[in-house]
Design an enzyme around this catalytic site. Sequence first.
Site, short mmCIF file in Angstrom:
data_model
loop_
_atom_site.label_atom_id
_atom_site.label_comp_id
_atom_site.label_asym_id
_atom_site.label_seq_id
_atom_site.Cartn_x
_atom_site.Cartn_y
_atom_site.Cartn_z
N GLU A 1 54.89 77.03 9.38
CA GLU A 1 54.57 78.50 8.64
C GLU A 1 55.16 78.56 7.47
O GLU A 1 54.97 79.31 6.81
CB GLU A 1 55.52 79.39 9.72
CG GLU A 1 54.75 80.88 9.69
CD GLU A 1 55.54 81.87 10.74
OE1 GLU A 1 54.85 81.92 11.95
OE2 GLU A 1 56.74 82.36 10.82
N HIS B 1 52.57 56.61 26.19
CA HIS B 1 51.49 56.63 27.17
C HIS B 1 50.31 57.46 26.93
O HIS B 1 49.79 57.68 27.85
CB HIS B 1 52.04 56.36 28.42
CG HIS B 1 53.19 55.55 28.71
ND1 HIS B 1 52.61 54.04 29.05
CD2 HIS B 1 54.39 55.45 28.30
CE1 HIS B 1 53.91 53.69 29.20
NE2 HIS B 1 55.04 54.20 28.69
N LYS C 1 48.17 89.48 12.96
CA LYS C 1 49.02 90.89 13.63
C LYS C 1 48.18 92.22 13.20
O LYS C 1 48.20 92.91 13.94
CB LYS C 1 50.30 90.82 12.96
CG LYS C 1 51.48 89.97 13.53
CD LYS C 1 52.82 90.14 12.95
CE LYS C 1 53.86 89.19 13.14
NZ LYS C 1 55.12 89.50 12.78
O1 PA5 Z 1 59.39 83.18 10.99
C1 PA5 Z 1 58.88 84.37 10.82
O2 PA5 Z 1 59.52 85.12 10.17
C2 PA5 Z 1 58.05 84.52 12.13
O3 PA5 Z 1 57.87 83.39 12.84
C3 PA5 Z 1 58.75 85.67 13.20
O4 PA5 Z 1 60.12 85.09 13.50
C4 PA5 Z 1 58.11 86.16 14.02
O5 PA5 Z 1 56.75 86.44 13.49
C5 PA5 Z 1 58.56 87.22 15.06
O6 PA5 Z 1 58.74 88.10 13.94
P1 PA5 Z 1 60.11 89.21 14.41
O7 PA5 Z 1 61.35 88.58 14.42
O8 PA5 Z 1 59.74 90.32 13.16
O9 PA5 Z 1 59.77 90.05 15.68
#
Ligand code: PA5
Length: 448
Positions: A283, A304, A416
């Site tokens: 990410e 394996h 989202k």
């Molecule tokens: O790293 C990030 O910002 C995302 O992966 C969030 O952790 C994830 O989308 C969850 O978001 P939030 O903490 O706002 O619920």
Amino acid sequence: MIKIDYTDVMADRIGERDGILREELLSFRYFTVETHSLIQREKDNSFYFAKLPYQDITDILETAKQIRENFDYFIVIGIGGSSLGNIMLHEALNDFNYNENHFPKFYVLDNVDPEKFGAVIDRIDIKRSCFNVITKSGSTVETIANFLIILDILKEELGEKYKEHLIITTDPEKGFLRKFANENNIKSFSIPENVGGRFSVLSSVGLLSAAVCGIDIEQILEGARKMDLICSVEEHIEHNPAYLIAILHYLANIRRGKSISVMMPYSERLSSFVDWYKQLWAESLGKEGFGQTPIKAIGAIDQHSQIQLFREGPRDKIVTFIQVEKFKRDFKIPTDIPEDLNYLAGHSLSEILNKELLGTKVALTKSKVPNLTIVLDEINPYNIGMLIYLYEMATAFSGYLYKINPFDQPAVEEGKNFTYALMGRKGYEQKLEEFKSIYKEKYKLEIS
Ligand code: PA5
């Protein structure tokens, strides 16, 4: 103690086609010196995660103590960076049978899979349960959906006392949950403004559930502080473990076509560490056409399963082994066994596991697959703290190498937004139109 052995990433071991030349590595020295000072300056802003090891944890410890005294079940409601770190700390640092033998029992409601949700609900006694709702944005659909159902159950079972069963961890100012916590006088923690989900495990996000489950969070932070100290002092690539890991992966990716980063611990307790790493690496760095795809492999199981591909498939991988020298428990093979199995007699399981790691490592090296090994003397809170900080810093530093922002996730937001539109959220009417213009079921096969 952590050791990083990157011998088998280097060209003098596996050749120039797949391996990195030392000169190439060192050619980044000026870049590293410049970036190093930028990073030190950014620690009050985008690199604020680097300050988390120095935070005051009195409130976290005190709250954890109260939860341990008053509840039998502790359930985190959160997803992505708001749950992967919690699962990682719990699985790495507690026993496999933790929930069978300890209270408070620990569960995570991350997905909106109704059957998983039901399974957790079936296992807990709501009157003895404390829920920690974690969301930085305060609006993540999965988290809010799970929370609203739990809230309804809590209110029905406990009336106004529901408030004592909730802890909210969210933005200090913004979002629905901050408002909800303030208005209803619910215990809350703030996620520092400059810390995004996947860099937040060393804040109250990850530390509260760890402390509730009996993990020594002071030691985790101690380990992270040690890694911060090394990474803050050492500008030299070969002495700064975060810069080293980042540059090796960058060079392997950009100059040798290694578009996949495999992480392969030979310890099942580190399985969720890889899940956490996958999110961090993917990410943060998967942007503007750049990034490496992280892949999980577990030794010896994936010997394996995936090793055939790693050795003889596309030459697109760099592998990181994680070795644990000393396990908490061990078992020996008896000596009185049939003669043709004698090579196993008297050896322990950990010995076999670590020899398998070495065998696989050499097999990969023979096939010229670049691989490094991170050795932990044991899995303990201190080492895990070091490892977390190491990978956070390596990831954030990689942002400078790829010239991308490692702290945002614009491509995640789009999915989202379409979901909000589909769920009929106000203000998303145009998104719904856009969705309809893109979504098609043109080529289909139906089988019944
Ligand atoms: O790293 C990030 O910002 C995302 O992966 C969030 O952790 C994830 O989308 C969850 O978001 P939030 O903490 O706002 O619920």
